[in-house]
Design an enzyme around this catalytic site. Structure first.
Site, PDB file in Angstrom:
ATOM      1  N   HIS A 577       0.838  -1.207   0.000  1.00 43.92           N
ATOM      2  CA  HIS A 577       0.000   0.000   0.000  1.00 43.92           C
ATOM      3  C   HIS A 577       0.870   1.253   0.000  1.00 43.92           C
ATOM      4  O   HIS A 577       0.658   2.177  -0.811  1.00 43.92           O
ATOM      5  CB  HIS A 577      -0.900  -0.041   1.238  1.00 43.92           C
ATOM      6  N   GLU A 578       1.856   1.300   0.891  1.00 42.48           N
ATOM      7  CA  GLU A 578       2.695   2.507   1.000  1.00 42.48           C
ATOM      8  C   GLU A 578       3.585   2.681  -0.225  1.00 42.48           C
ATOM      9  O   GLU A 578       3.798   3.799  -0.695  1.00 42.48           O
ATOM     10  CB  GLU A 578       3.532   2.459   2.280  1.00 42.48           C
ATOM     11  N   HIS A 581       1.583   4.167  -2.981  1.00 46.24           N
ATOM     12  CA  HIS A 581       1.315   5.600  -2.806  1.00 46.24           C
ATOM     13  C   HIS A 581       2.295   6.457  -3.599  1.00 46.24           C
ATOM     14  O   HIS A 581       1.976   7.586  -3.975  1.00 46.24           O
ATOM     15  CB  HIS A 581       1.385   5.978  -1.329  1.00 46.24           C
ATOM     16  N   GLU A 640      -6.083   6.422  -1.783  1.00 47.54           N
ATOM     17  CA  GLU A 640      -6.047   5.275  -0.875  1.00 47.54           C
ATOM     18  C   GLU A 640      -6.567   4.011  -1.552  1.00 47.54           C
ATOM     19  O   GLU A 640      -6.081   2.911  -1.278  1.00 47.54           O
ATOM     20  CB  GLU A 640      -6.863   5.578   0.386  1.00 47.54           C
ATOM     21  N   ASP A 644      -4.632   0.585  -1.866  1.00 44.71           N
ATOM     22  CA  ASP A 644      -5.187  -0.669  -1.345  1.00 44.71           C
ATOM     23  C   ASP A 644      -5.162  -1.759  -2.410  1.00 44.71           C
ATOM     24  O   ASP A 644      -4.761  -2.906  -2.145  1.00 44.71           O
ATOM     25  CB  ASP A 644      -6.631  -0.463  -0.879  1.00 44.71           C
ATOM     26  N   HIS A 705      -9.846   7.840   3.250  1.00 46.68           N
ATOM     27  CA  HIS A 705      -9.913   6.388   3.139  1.00 46.68           C
ATOM     28  C   HIS A 705     -11.372   5.953   2.982  1.00 46.68           C
ATOM     29  O   HIS A 705     -12.268   6.562   3.561  1.00 46.68           O
ATOM     30  CB  HIS A 705      -9.351   5.712   4.392  1.00 46.68           C
ATOM     31  N   ARG A 711     -12.943  -1.076   1.966  1.00 46.04           N
ATOM     32  CA  ARG A 711     -11.524  -1.277   1.670  1.00 46.04           C
ATOM     33  C   ARG A 711     -11.276  -2.755   1.370  1.00 46.04           C
ATOM     34  O   ARG A 711     -10.448  -3.097   0.515  1.00 46.04           O
ATOM     35  CB  ARG A 711     -10.654  -0.825   2.843  1.00 46.04           C
TER      36      ARG A 711
END
Length: 743
Positions: A577-578, A581, A640, A644, A705, A711
């Site tokens: 996920h990070e 980004h 986000e 995800d 989010h 999610r």
């Protein structure tokens, strides 16, 4: 036995037929028992029976609802048990795994071995953290002081007109908007109307620059609430009552007469003004227009093109800036290059403020400051605030004082508290395993670039360079273990155990001045921007780095001893996920060095926007019964959602590569699921949570989010490997008719 002795002849035993049969049966039983023991021993070796595997299996089973078809609603299947067993506490507006882990962290911080431990010889910074905590928990003294700490300092910001008499004569004659806004900024870290901040220069990630932007927070959260109609009417009324009751209480404490009619009229003006201010901020800009937020110009240009007036007083940007920066001994000339983040807002502000007087504006500015400071006053003040927040969020009770205090100290002295937390609760072995997982998932992301048919080779090459350049911070900064570093970090702070409110004010000034001092200082890309005792993870576009604090490196996200399928489904998904980004609708604007530039070819960028729209539309189609059927805002949550969807894909592929290298993991006891299925189950369970209806609306309006249920559902509906793992047919709810994929 001697040489003359001779042995007697041995007598041979004789057995009857019955005895022979019994011996044969006994022998056969012995063989059967041996075989069973060997079989059971072999079977036990085929199941993971370690304490960590047993605990993991127990948690997974306890939280899930196996009566639900995973292909119908995987979130309910994964979290149904958790939701049945966990009621939202009265102190919370929403409740989930994050809240549980946060509560456990608070217990660690409170314990006799951390903030409540007395040590004769320790770093001064650690003692300061404990003194601040002690002042916060000294509720008897806080109650004795009542509202006096706030009332005594209000003259420093030209007072609250509706809470004093003769404001025009005592303060209005010398009042100047720049002075009030500047002091609220540098001394009280409360930027209102105009937000001046010193931040990284997006065109040179090694330097800092002054940014000017709009006010970022409002009493009623978002513009929808200021319509004061429908579902927002009650919150709007409660907000006005909050302000009215607070003004009355302050006037009562000061022994002043109260004219309810006059106060109500001023309250109405304040709410009208705030409504107009938030209306001056355009709705969230589309991803393709983000570049419009970056406008470099000389400071003097603000005075020429973006000034406004209040009661014929023209706002002087140069004077305002100087008033702030002189507090840290930095001179800012008229030729200073600054960034105007929101030109349209400042243009509209001129029209907005023309409708109001300086008394109206001062009422608003001080009210917003008072609203923020109430939580550090005595119970009568907090009760008024609690009544409002009960209507706004549904929360019906205050959090325990010691919990609030532990979190407060951690937020302002994060390095000192991080040191205490790491020494108490962090395993060094976790760092090495995390670094291996980051390496695996980064390689998967890079490998997947080759499969992206929408991205051309030039952009793929630049994307790989950026992915390889992402720096990682895991656990904590080594600096916090150095007494000299810690003591120097907090050398300007001196707390009193008897003066909590003054300690709070001191922290505000300390933090804000630390930010302002950066203007003439090079960016330190090795600096940790957050503390270690944090249950979260981050990506910084300007630093091109990913951060995983010690606080999040615990089950169910991560454990060096739990099955790797759970690690990859938990913290592995967070890692992916990070990393993703760095390439979402904001991150893709920054290159490998954190510099804002267009490094994508036009064709790749156009296709990226098309695929992003697919995701935005998909999530916007989700409607949430708990929020009265409101639809999610797929544009607000796009970054986000991209992260995800990319994160779950990369983590799963990295896990499959782990299995290729190391072989299949042993099954968990008592749960008839493969490790592929356990990967997805643990991913879903890290998002188990519940919301109050009021918070559900706030989440849709404010949060970037998606709500936790979506999610899970959105990510897995877009990932065919999930359907394959659970044998879902094409007509299942968990299989999307239109799969959206960006990365």
């Amino acid at each position: 036995m001697t040489e003359t002795d001779t042995p007697k002849s041995a007598k041979k035993p004789s057995f009857t037929s019955l005895e022979i049969c019994l011996i044969a049966v006994a022998s056969l039983l012995f063989i059967v028992i041996v075989v069973l023991v060997i079989s059971l021993a072999t079977q036990s070796n085929e199941i993971c029976t370690t304490a960590d595997c047993t605990k993991s299996a127990s948690r997974l089973i306890r939280n899930m609802d196996a009566s639900v078809d995973p292909c119908d609603n995987f979130y309910q299947y994964s979290c149904g048990g958790w939701m049945k067993k966990n009621i939202i506490p009265e102190t919370h507006t929403k409740y989930g795994l994050y809240n549980i882990l946060k509560a456990e962290l608070e217990v660690v911080l409170k314990s006799d071995s951390v903030l409540e431990k007395k040590v004769e010889s320790e770093a001064a910074a650690l003692t300061k953290a404990k003194t601040l905590y002690k002042s916060c928990t000294n509720q008897t003294l806080i109650e004795q002081k009542g509202g006096a700490p706030l009332l005594d300092m209000l003259p420093d910001i030209y007072e609250w007109p509706m809470a004093v008499d003769n404001w025009e004569n005592d303060y209005g004659k010398t009042w100047r908007l720049e002075d009030v806004l500047a002091r609220l900024n540098w001394k009280y870290a409360t930027p209102l109307l105009v937000h001046l901040m010193v931040y990284t220069d997006e065109n040179d990630s090694t330097s800092h620059i002054i940014h000017f932007g709009p006010q970022v927070s409002f009493g009623l959260l978002s513009r929808d609430y200021y319509t004061c109609k429908g579902r927002f009417a009650e919150a709007c009324q409660a907000y006005e009552q909050f302000m009215f009751d607070m003004a009355k209480l302050i006037r009562t404490d000061r022994g002043l007469k109260i004219s309810e009619t006059d106060i109500k009229a001023e309250v109405t003006r304040v709410v009208d003004l705030e409504r107009d201010i938030i209306s001056a901020i355009d709705p969230q800009m589309l991803p393709s227009n983000q570049v419009l937020l970056h406008n470099k110009m000389e400071l003097r240009k603000l005075n020429r093109n973006f000034t406004f007036e209040i009661d014929s007083q023209k706002f002087n940007w140069s004077y305002f800036t100087a008033k702030i920066m002189e507090t840290v001994n930095v001179t800012v000339p008229e030729s200073e290059i600054i960034i105007n983040n929101y030109p349209n807002y400042f243009r509209k502000l001129k029209t907005v403020l023309a409708k109001y007087t300086k008394r109206d504006l001062q009422n608003y500015l001080v009210w917003r400051f008072v609203m923020r400071m109430v939580e550090w006053l005595s119970q009568p003040y907090r009760n008024i605030s609690n009544t409002f927040h009960k209507v706004l969020t549904g929360k019906t009770s205050e959090v325990a004082v010691w919990r609030l205090c532990a979190l407060y100290v951690n937020s302002y002295l994060k390095q000192a508290v991080g040191r205490l937390y790491v020494q108490e609760a962090f395993s060094e072995n976790s760092k090495e395993l995390m670094e291996e997982m980051i390496k695996d998932i980064r390689e998967v992301f890079i490998s997947n670039l080759n499969d992206l048919t929408w991205m051309d080779e030039e952009t793929k090459k630049a994307a790989e360079e950026k992915a390889r350049a992402i720096r990682e911070h895991v656990g904590y900064s080594e600096d916090i273990m150095d007494d000299e570093y810690l003591n120097n970090e907090y050398k300007d702070l001196n707390y009193s155990a008897e003066e909590y409110f003054k300690n709070v004010l001191q922290n505000m000034e300390y933090v804000q001045k630390k930010r302002l001092r950066r203007l003439r200082v090079k960016v330190n890309k090795e600096e940790w921007l957050i503390g270690a005792a944090v249950i979260n993870a981050f990506y910084s576009a300007n630093f091109n780095e990913i951060v995983f604090p010690a606080g999040i490196l615990q089950p169910p996200f991560f454990s060096k001893d739990q099955p790797k399928s759970l690690n990859y489904g938990g913290i592995g998904m967070v890692i992916g996920h990070e990393i993703t980004h760095g390439f979402d609708y904001i991150g893709h604007r920054y290159d490998k060095d954190g510099i804002r530039k267009d490094w994508w070819t036009p064709d790749s960028y156009r296709k990226f926007l098309e695929l992003s729209k697919c995701l935005a539309d998909q999530y916007s189609n989700f409607s949430w019964d708990l929020a009265n059927g409101l639809h999610l805002n797929g544009n607000k949550t796009l970054g986000e959602n991209i992260a995800d969807n990319g994160g779950i894909r990369q983590a799963y592929q990295a896990y499959k590569k782990f299995v290729e290298r190391n072989g299949e993991e042993l099954p968990l006891p008592g749960i008839d699921l493969s490790h592929d299925q356990l990967f997805f189950l643990n991913f879903a369970q890290i998002w188990c949570g519940s919301y109050r209806p009021q918070q559900a609306v706030i989440s849709i309006k404010m949060d970037i989010h998606s709500p936790v249920m979506y999610r899970v559902l959105g990510s897995l509906q877009n990932f065919p490997e999930f359907a394959k793992a659970f044998n879902c047919n094409k007509s299942s709810n968990m299989v999307s008719d239109n799969i959206c994929r960006v990365f």
